[in-house]
Scaffold this motif. Structure first.
Motif, mmCIF file in Angstrom:
data_model
loop_
_atom_site.group_PDB
_atom_site.id
_atom_site.type_symbol
_atom_site.label_atom_id
_atom_site.label_comp_id
_atom_site.label_asym_id
_atom_site.label_seq_id
_atom_site.Cartn_x
_atom_site.Cartn_y
_atom_site.Cartn_z
ATOM 1 N N LEU A 1 -1.836 -16.850 -6.434
ATOM 2 C CA LEU A 1 -2.375 -15.484 -6.347
ATOM 3 C C LEU A 1 -3.876 -15.436 -6.593
ATOM 4 N N ALA A 2 -4.492 -16.599 -6.778
ATOM 5 C CA ALA A 2 -5.916 -16.623 -7.125
ATOM 6 C C ALA A 2 -6.804 -16.095 -6.000
ATOM 7 N N ASP A 3 -6.378 -16.255 -4.758
ATOM 8 C CA ASP A 3 -7.167 -15.770 -3.617
ATOM 9 C C ASP A 3 -6.871 -14.289 -3.423
ATOM 10 N N THR A 4 -7.723 -13.447 -3.986
ATOM 11 C CA THR A 4 -7.462 -12.002 -3.968
ATOM 12 C C THR A 4 -7.837 -11.343 -2.656
ATOM 13 N N GLY A 5 -8.490 -12.079 -1.755
ATOM 14 C CA GLY A 5 -8.949 -11.462 -0.516
ATOM 15 C C GLY A 5 -7.924 -11.462 0.595
ATOM 16 N N ARG A 6 -6.775 -12.080 0.388
ATOM 17 C CA ARG A 6 -5.773 -12.136 1.451
ATOM 18 C C ARG A 6 -5.129 -10.765 1.671
ATOM 19 N N PRO A 7 -4.718 -10.497 2.902
ATOM 20 C CA PRO A 7 -3.898 -9.295 3.129
ATOM 21 C C PRO A 7 -2.600 -9.405 2.338
ATOM 22 N N LEU A 8 -2.059 -8.266 1.916
ATOM 23 C CA LEU A 8 -0.854 -8.283 1.092
ATOM 24 C C LEU A 8 0.328 -8.909 1.814
ATOM 25 N N GLU A 9 0.472 -8.593 3.100
ATOM 26 C CA GLU A 9 1.588 -9.169 3.855
ATOM 27 C C GLU A 9 1.485 -10.696 3.881
ATOM 28 N N GLU A 10 0.278 -11.190 4.077
ATOM 29 C CA GLU A 10 0.081 -12.641 4.103
ATOM 30 C C GLU A 10 0.356 -13.253 2.738
ATOM 31 N N THR A 11 -0.021 -12.551 1.667
ATOM 32 C CA THR A 11 0.242 -13.049 0.319
ATOM 33 C C THR A 11 1.742 -13.133 0.055
ATOM 34 N N CYS A 12 2.485 -12.129 0.491
ATOM 35 C CA CYS A 12 3.954 -12.169 0.334
ATOM 36 C C CYS A 12 4.538 -13.414 0.997
ATOM 37 N N ASP A 13 4.137 -13.640 2.240
ATOM 38 C CA ASP A 13 4.673 -14.795 2.968
ATOM 39 C C ASP A 13 4.261 -16.097 2.300
ATOM 40 N N ARG A 14 3.024 -16.155 1.818
ATOM 41 C CA ARG A 14 2.542 -17.387 1.177
ATOM 42 C C ARG A 14 3.344 -17.691 -0.086
ATOM 43 N N LEU A 15 3.626 -16.677 -0.888
ATOM 44 C CA LEU A 15 4.400 -16.898 -2.099
ATOM 45 C C LEU A 15 5.800 -17.402 -1.778
ATOM 46 N N LEU A 16 6.446 -16.778 -0.804
ATOM 47 C CA LEU A 16 7.806 -17.187 -0.457
ATOM 48 C C LEU A 16 7.826 -18.589 0.137
ATOM 49 N N ASP A 17 6.875 -18.889 1.023
ATOM 50 C CA ASP A 17 6.843 -20.214 1.648
ATOM 51 C C ASP A 17 6.548 -21.309 0.637
ATOM 52 N N SER A 18 5.725 -21.003 -0.368
ATOM 53 C CA SER A 18 5.309 -22.024 -1.330
ATOM 54 C C SER A 18 6.311 -22.202 -2.476
#
Length: 695
Positions: free
Chosen positions: A657-674
């Motif tokens: 979550l350190a990269d605060t500039g990502r779109p929220l939708e992209e952050t959701c997908d990144r968390l689930l994928d990782s």
């Protein structure tokens, strides 16, 4: 310094005349070279040193090596060792902890020696490599040598010209020739006792050219040793390559199968059938997954019973319609579930790919099998039979080229209902299917059919439960003033049960927004139903503009009224006019707060008791939420695993979550994928909200 060259080009150059091509071993070790002057400063720095230590040549050159690469506590020891080498006390070799540029400490294997150039100036040359890589390579080499020497299997290595370069003692005994009479000889010369040395050499050249192994090739002949009795062997061929992909030659393994070959074939087949049935009992039906059960059946019968097997189920069965015995004039519609083959063959492409739906005419043999409920056997397939086996003319051509020899279709019947068919083909196996094979295939099909039927009904029930759960959860967060919201729900992947995770975003009075996330303990229909009741109660309470602790108290009473239900929850009320959130927690993992310019952190909130415990008060905490701040709510399925501490997983969540500039939708997908794994046994809900200005 003219005699010392540290350029060390890493690229491969064409070999000059008379120069052998390079070995890939040094590439695996990635050996680094460093030269120090008499003062202990870096004079030369190879590209491999940059890879090993992290420092570029520009950063390292001229620096004191001790301070660059050693921790403060080791600087004195490094200086002492350097002085000994430079003083002529001899070379120094050993492993030493080295400080990497990234701050980590790594154990590196060193060889240090003193150098002297044409001017009499002294230097120290350090050769280094990662010790873990070196030790692994040493273990691999030692293990390989011991396995080859002591293996009960005959093993040999041949060069690219198919001349023997290594023969183990077992192969010496099998061939009746000492290693000295193998080494340097070609295949035809050394294996002249075989019935067909040309075929053996051709098989080797094929593997050498394609890289595709040939496994368990049967061959026979008389060896040079003993009484020159007839022997039989199972031979496998593998191409050898180095770490760079350069072909080194060929490896062959030889197993003497004379005794089993000479044993009574009927006894061997009987034992094999018993073993196959026992194996099927263990391997078929390990899960309630329909496709997996079909694959298990196909895998069991190949290669013991058939060269190629396919499992197809009637499409009506999957749709939940009863399957009645149709007339002999009606076609059958199948859905392919699994295909397995003992070896690559064009006949595989003749089978329906798993997932496809195929319509077979009434005259097709597989249709006749499911129509009559009896096996259909073609012991010796003739050209006229192919069209009644294949789905179409193209598949018929593939089966013809593959050399289809024998065919057997067995219906899958469970509880008196025909579910589909087990389709068996022999192309390489010269023995035709017989009555014994029909009995064996029928036994396997009957066992598998019950498992398939269980999986079929469970799949229908599971889909119903998922549909219920999908209906109960929100599809898209509603537009909310002063708040951007993104959410995700992902069911358990490895478990066939559904879970009780839920989330919601509810518009409240005066531009407030209620965010809620929860987890009903347990799984299945009951958990989903309880989740639906709690979500409905939460939405009703949200409209009353109650403080979060009051809402949780009401939900606690509601949960206690549900039979044997416990749930955790986080309830958040966001007020954009006050730029704050009121948060109350009921036994749930803490939310993450993200502010620009700051590291994400877990909120330190009163944990509270889970809903349904009863009688324990809840507390609320007010958290400032300026425009741009983010709040992350999640269930335990996102961070809990069976093999990692929860603290490590939470730290990983914060890092992601350190990269605060990502779109929220992209952050959701990144968390689930990782954070999610393909075999996770828990579902997960995730909500991310970002505060924004009302203007």
């Amino acid at each position: 310094m003219g005699a010392i060259d540290g350029s060390g080009a890493s690229g491969r150059q064409p070999a000059a005349a008379g120069i052998a091509p390079p070995s890939g071993l040094l590439d695996v070790l990635n050996v680094a070279a460093v030269v120090l002057d008499a003062e202990g400063r870096v004079a030369l720095w190879s590209p491999q040193a940059e890879q090993l230590f992290g420092w570029t040549a520009a950063e390292a050159l001229g620096q004191p090596a001790a301070r660059l690469l050693a921790d403060t506590q080791h600087v004195g020891l490094v200086s002492e060792l350097f002085a000994r080498v430079m003083g002529g006390a001899g070379d120094w070799a050993g492993a030493f902890p080295v400080r990497h540029k990234d701050g980590s400490t790594r154990l590196v294997e060193f060889r240090n020696m003193r150098l002297q150039d044409e001017h009499g100036d002294l230097y120290a040359l350090g050769i280094a490599t990662d010790r873990t890589t070196l030790r692994q390579l040493e273990r691999d080499l030692a293990l390989s040598a011991r396995l080859v020497a002591q293996s009960p299997i005959g093993l040999a290595v041949l060069d690219t010209e198919l001349r023997y370069v290594l023969v183990n003692p077992t192969l010496e005994r099998i061939n009746g020739l000492p290693a000295s009479e193998h080494i340097g000889r070609g295949v035809r010369e050394a294996l002249s006792f075989l019935d067909d040395t040309e075929a053996a050499e051709s098989a080797m050249r094929q593997v050498l050219a394609t890289g595709t192994p040939l496994l368990e090739q049967f061959t026979a002949g008389r060896t040079h040793g003993g009484h020159r009795a007839e022997h039989a062997w199972s031979v496998s061929y593998y191409r050898l390559e180095d770490a760079t992909g350069r072909v080194l030659g060929l490896a062959t393994s030889v197993v003497d199968v004379t005794q089993s070959h000479q044993a009574a074939l009927e006894i061997a087949r009987s034992r094999r059938r018993l073993a196959l049935i026992a194996d099927a009992t263990v391997r078929i039906g390990t899960t309630l997954d329909l496709d997996q059960t079909a694959r298990e059946l196909a895998d069991v019968v190949v290669p013991e019973l058939a060269d190629i097997a396919a499992v197809d189920i009637l499409d009506s069965v999957l749709e939940g319609r009863p399957t009645l015995r149709s007339s002999a004039h009606e076609p059958a519609v199948f859905r392919a579930l699994a295909v397995a083959a003992a070896y690559p063959s064009e006949a595989v492409r003749a089978a329906d790919p798993p997932g496809d739906i195929a319509r077979y005419a009434a005259d097709r043999l597989v249709t006749q099998s499911v129509t009559t409920g009896h096996p259909v056997l073609v012991a010796h397939v003739q050209a006229r039979d192919i069209s009644r086996i294949a789905r179409d003319s193209n598949a018929a051509s593939l089966l013809t080229r593959a050399g289809l020899r024998s065919y057997l279709a067995v219906p899958l019947i469970a509880r008196g209902e025909v579910l589909g068919a087990l389709d068996l083909k022999r192309t390489r196996n010269p023995l035709p299917f017989n009555d014994d094979d029909i009995v064996l295939a029928g036994e396997l099909a009957a066992r598998a059919a019950v498992c398939i039927d269980n999986a079929r009904w469970y799949r229908n029930a599971h889909h119903t439960a998922l549909a219920l759960q999908h209906h109960l959860l929100p599809h898209h967060p509603p537009p909310t003033p002063g708040l951007e919201v993104a959410s995700r729900y992902r069911p358990a992947a490895a478990s066939s049960e559904i879970g009780g995770d839920w989330f919601d975003a509810i518009a409240g009075p005066d531009d407030t927004t209620v965010l809620v996330i929860g987890d009903v303990m347990g799984s299945g229909i009951n958990a989903a139903a309880s989740m639906g009741q709690l979500r409905t109660a939460t939405r009703t309470l949200a409209e009353l503009a109650l403080d979060p602790p009051q809402v949780l108290q009401q939900l606690d009473r509601t949960t206690a009224a549900l039979e044997e239900t416990i749930a955790t929850c986080v309830y958040v009320v966001h007020d954009p006019h006050r730029a704050q959130c009121r948060i109350a927690v009921a036994g749930h993992l803490p939310p993450v707060l993200i502010r620009a310019g700051q590291a994400p952190r877990l909120l330190d909130l009163p944990t509270g008791a889970p809903l349904g415990v009863g009688g324990i008060p809840f507390e609320a905490t007010t958290v400032a939420m300026a425009p741009g701040d983010q709040l992350v709510l999640y269930t335990d399925g996102l961070v809990e695993t069976r093999d990692q501490p929860i603290d490590e997983r939470l730290d990983l969540l914060l890092d992601l979550l350190a990269d605060t500039g990502r779109p929220l939708e992209e952050t959701c997908d990144r968390l689930l994928d990782s954070l999610r794994r393909h075999d996770d046994h828990d579902d997960v809900a995730l909500v991310i909200a970002r505060a924004r200005s009302l203007a």
